[in-house]
Design a protein around this motif. Sequence first.
Motif, PDB file in Angstrom:
ATOM      1  N   ALA A  35      63.395  -9.813 -36.369  1.00 42.75           N
ATOM      2  CA  ALA A  35      62.012  -9.750 -36.324  1.00 42.75           C
ATOM      3  C   ALA A  35      61.781  -7.975 -36.010  1.00 42.75           C
ATOM      4  O   ALA A  35      62.450  -7.701 -34.748  1.00 42.75           O
ATOM      5  CB  ALA A  35      61.400 -10.386 -35.281  1.00 42.75           C
ATOM      6  N   ALA A  36      60.503  -7.589 -36.821  1.00 47.21           N
ATOM      7  CA  ALA A  36      60.903  -6.085 -36.208  1.00 47.21           C
ATOM      8  C   ALA A  36      58.492  -5.447 -36.509  1.00 47.21           C
ATOM      9  O   ALA A  36      58.401  -6.101 -37.706  1.00 47.21           O
ATOM     10  CB  ALA A  36      61.743  -4.417 -37.079  1.00 47.21           C
ATOM     11  N   SER A  37      58.686  -4.463 -35.365  1.00 50.36           N
ATOM     12  CA  SER A  37      57.480  -3.915 -35.622  1.00 50.36           C
ATOM     13  C   SER A  37      57.265  -2.506 -35.786  1.00 50.36           C
ATOM     14  O   SER A  37      58.625  -2.082 -35.080  1.00 50.36           O
ATOM     15  CB  SER A  37      56.559  -4.211 -34.824  1.00 50.36           C
ATOM     16  OG  SER A  37      56.111  -5.563 -34.509  1.00 50.36           O
ATOM     17  N   SER A  38      56.679  -1.554 -36.438  1.00 46.15           N
ATOM     18  CA  SER A  38      56.585  -0.457 -36.967  1.00 46.15           C
ATOM     19  C   SER A  38      55.021   0.173 -37.030  1.00 46.15           C
ATOM     20  O   SER A  38      54.219  -0.801 -37.511  1.00 46.15           O
ATOM     21  CB  SER A  38      56.706  -0.367 -37.628  1.00 46.15           C
ATOM     22  OG  SER A  38      57.169   1.136 -38.391  1.00 46.15           O
ATOM     23  N   VAL A  39      54.796   1.726 -36.093  1.00 49.92           N
ATOM     24  CA  VAL A  39      53.393   1.605 -36.099  1.00 49.92           C
ATOM     25  C   VAL A  39      53.247   3.158 -36.970  1.00 49.92           C
ATOM     26  O   VAL A  39      53.726   3.895 -37.012  1.00 49.92           O
ATOM     27  CB  VAL A  39      53.270   1.769 -34.980  1.00 49.92           C
ATOM     28  CG1 VAL A  39      51.372   2.012 -34.582  1.00 49.92           C
ATOM     29  CG2 VAL A  39      53.155   0.430 -34.467  1.00 49.92           C
ATOM     30  N   GLY A  69      59.343   2.760 -34.701  1.00 54.36           N
ATOM     31  CA  GLY A  69      59.160   1.118 -34.896  1.00 54.36           C
ATOM     32  C   GLY A  69      60.621   0.626 -34.281  1.00 54.36           C
ATOM     33  O   GLY A  69      61.114   1.624 -33.818  1.00 54.36           O
ATOM     34  N   GLY A  70      60.759  -0.685 -34.199  1.00 53.68           N
ATOM     35  CA  GLY A  70      62.126  -1.104 -33.945  1.00 53.68           C
ATOM     36  C   GLY A  70      62.085  -3.215 -33.648  1.00 53.68           C
ATOM     37  O   GLY A  70      61.072  -3.758 -34.011  1.00 53.68           O
ATOM     38  N   SER A  71      63.155  -2.994 -33.480  1.00 55.48           N
ATOM     39  CA  SER A  71      63.377  -4.471 -33.028  1.00 55.48           C
ATOM     40  C   SER A  71      62.257  -5.346 -32.057  1.00 55.48           C
ATOM     41  O   SER A  71      62.162  -4.666 -31.041  1.00 55.48           O
ATOM     42  CB  SER A  71      64.530  -5.036 -32.719  1.00 55.48           C
ATOM     43  OG  SER A  71      65.893  -4.771 -34.199  1.00 55.48           O
ATOM     44  N   LEU A  72      61.969  -6.614 -32.059  1.00 57.30           N
ATOM     45  CA  LEU A  72      61.150  -7.795 -30.814  1.00 57.30           C
ATOM     46  C   LEU A  72      62.733  -7.548 -29.764  1.00 57.30           C
ATOM     47  O   LEU A  72      63.421  -7.736 -30.233  1.00 57.30           O
ATOM     48  CB  LEU A  72      60.769  -8.751 -31.982  1.00 57.30           C
ATOM     49  CG  LEU A  72      59.402  -8.382 -32.810  1.00 57.30           C
ATOM     50  CD1 LEU A  72      59.219  -7.322 -33.102  1.00 57.30           C
ATOM     51  CD2 LEU A  72      59.270  -9.768 -32.765  1.00 57.30           C
ATOM     52  N   VAL A 110      53.728  -1.823 -30.092  1.00 54.60           N
ATOM     53  CA  VAL A 110      53.136  -0.824 -28.488  1.00 54.60           C
ATOM     54  C   VAL A 110      54.241  -0.325 -28.144  1.00 54.60           C
ATOM     55  O   VAL A 110      54.185   0.473 -27.577  1.00 54.60           O
ATOM     56  CB  VAL A 110      51.764  -1.786 -27.969  1.00 54.60           C
ATOM     57  CG1 VAL A 110      51.301  -0.992 -26.484  1.00 54.60           C
ATOM     58  CG2 VAL A 110      50.609  -2.255 -28.668  1.00 54.60           C
ATOM     59  N   ARG A 111      55.248  -1.097 -27.704  1.00 59.07           N
ATOM     60  CA  ARG A 111      56.639  -0.803 -26.908  1.00 59.07           C
ATOM     61  C   ARG A 111      57.272   0.286 -27.041  1.00 59.07           C
ATOM     62  O   ARG A 111      57.104   1.113 -27.052  1.00 59.07           O
ATOM     63  CB  ARG A 111      57.742  -2.064 -26.321  1.00 59.07           C
ATOM     64  CG  ARG A 111      58.348  -1.973 -25.798  1.00 59.07           C
ATOM     65  CD  ARG A 111      59.461  -2.667 -25.713  1.00 59.07           C
ATOM     66  NE  ARG A 111      59.285  -3.330 -26.644  1.00 59.07           N
ATOM     67  CZ  ARG A 111      59.774  -3.418 -28.051  1.00 59.07           C
ATOM     68  NH1 ARG A 111      60.997  -2.340 -27.868  1.00 59.07           N
ATOM     69  NH2 ARG A 111      60.475  -4.474 -28.872  1.00 59.07           N
ATOM     70  N   GLU A 112      57.479   0.221 -28.610  1.00 59.79           N
ATOM     71  CA  GLU A 112      57.554   1.175 -30.027  1.00 59.79           C
ATOM     72  C   GLU A 112      57.197   2.400 -29.632  1.00 59.79           C
ATOM     73  O   GLU A 112      57.564   3.608 -30.064  1.00 59.79           O
ATOM     74  CB  GLU A 112      58.724   0.212 -31.330  1.00 59.79           C
ATOM     75  CG  GLU A 112      59.482  -0.685 -30.584  1.00 59.79           C
ATOM     76  CD  GLU A 112      60.894  -0.367 -30.967  1.00 59.79           C
ATOM     77  OE1 GLU A 112      60.677   1.126 -31.211  1.00 59.79           O
ATOM     78  OE2 GLU A 112      61.514  -0.780 -30.518  1.00 59.79           O
ATOM     79  N   LEU A 113      55.549   2.150 -29.947  1.00 63.80           N
ATOM     80  CA  LEU A 113      55.235   3.547 -30.000  1.00 63.80           C
ATOM     81  C   LEU A 113      55.519   3.801 -28.792  1.00 63.80           C
ATOM     82  O   LEU A 113      54.967   5.515 -29.381  1.00 63.80           O
ATOM     83  CB  LEU A 113      54.152   2.944 -30.571  1.00 63.80           C
ATOM     84  CG  LEU A 113      52.510   3.936 -30.723  1.00 63.80           C
ATOM     85  CD1 LEU A 113      53.293   4.770 -32.420  1.00 63.80           C
ATOM     86  CD2 LEU A 113      51.115   4.014 -31.061  1.00 63.80           C
ATOM     87  N   THR A 117      57.161   7.988 -28.961  1.00 64.04           N
ATOM     88  CA  THR A 117      55.887   8.654 -29.231  1.00 64.04           C
ATOM     89  C   THR A 117      55.789   9.103 -27.658  1.00 64.04           C
ATOM     90  O   THR A 117      55.045  10.088 -27.136  1.00 64.04           O
ATOM     91  CB  THR A 117      54.803   8.599 -30.424  1.00 64.04           C
ATOM     92  OG1 THR A 117      53.984   7.381 -29.878  1.00 64.04           O
ATOM     93  CG2 THR A 117      55.701   7.825 -31.259  1.00 64.04           C
ATOM     94  N   GLY A 118      55.551   8.530 -27.106  1.00 62.92           N
ATOM     95  CA  GLY A 118      54.530   9.033 -25.600  1.00 62.92           C
ATOM     96  C   GLY A 118      53.115   8.195 -25.665  1.00 62.92           C
ATOM     97  O   GLY A 118      52.462   7.920 -24.211  1.00 62.92           O
ATOM     98  N   VAL A 119      52.938   7.957 -26.705  1.00 55.77           N
ATOM     99  CA  VAL A 119      51.056   7.419 -26.965  1.00 55.77           C
ATOM    100  C   VAL A 119      51.351   6.117 -26.686  1.00 55.77           C
ATOM    101  O   VAL A 119      52.380   5.194 -26.850  1.00 55.77           O
ATOM    102  CB  VAL A 119      50.946   7.201 -28.556  1.00 55.77           C
ATOM    103  CG1 VAL A 119      49.196   6.505 -28.955  1.00 55.77           C
ATOM    104  CG2 VAL A 119      50.733   9.244 -29.396  1.00 55.77           C
TER     105      VAL A 119
END
Length: 303
Positions: A35-39, A69-72, A110-113, A117-119
Amino acid sequence: MPSVSTRHFQLPPWQQGAAQSWFERGEGTPRKPRAASSVLLLRDSRQGAETYLRYRRGESPLGKIAFPGGSLEAADDDPVAWYGPVPAEWARMLGMDDPQQARRHVVAAVRELFEETGVLLAGPDEATLLESNRGADWMAAREGIASGELSLPQLLSKRGLGLRSDLLRPLTHWLTADFALRRFDTRYFAAVQPLGQDTSLLESKGVWGQWRVASDEIERAATSELGDEVGQPDTVGLTLEQLTVPGVLLMIEKLAKARGCIAYLAHRRANDVFQPQLIDAGGAYVLQVSTVDAAEGCGQRGR
């Protein structure tokens, strides 16, 4: 009725061996996806809508050139102050049955972003957003999260901040093709760059990351200009199609056609799961994807 068309996408060189092995084995059992999230991070410019693209080392299922993005991770379950749609509402928006899993995807996004990126989509209350992410202390926090020494919930608690889930928008849901040696089950989100917050590379791991005008990248997508500009041994000479995954390319295409960030975010999207299918097209392995004009871009529906 939306029109449907089928497109073929080139495989990058590093996936050719896995594709050949997949067919030689008679299409074996796919590896379980993580499972992963990407922004997709957005901003408007005079040249058109822009998105932040970054280079990823290795053979990432998100592509060599991808959105942050990346893994949970396990810490994505930890308690955190929360502003905006609650997990149950996020489960509805994402088409999921499990609010806790939906929460994990939002926290991971939110964590991967922030890490890449620092945002940081966080603030002291539901109406306020962090005004500045500049300074060595913020970079140190990003490094701590990247190394696992610090979690996002720990950082937010320490700073007296809550996660602003209302600043994310759900985009689409993609599964990596079955043949791949590494696979992701990825939820894509979109967010607009907050005023006062800058993007920057992570000092320990960043190689290349830049804001790019979506329409410009689509115009030159058939060339190797972007890959040559990134300048890494595994990007030089490759087209955007070979550098990224079909879902990302399709999202950039949609963004290129949008009349700014607000119009892009306002577009309605389905909750279907999409997955490219590996086929042998006359001796060349390609990924087959069905695109729907009314959607973000669709592959064959998975599971």
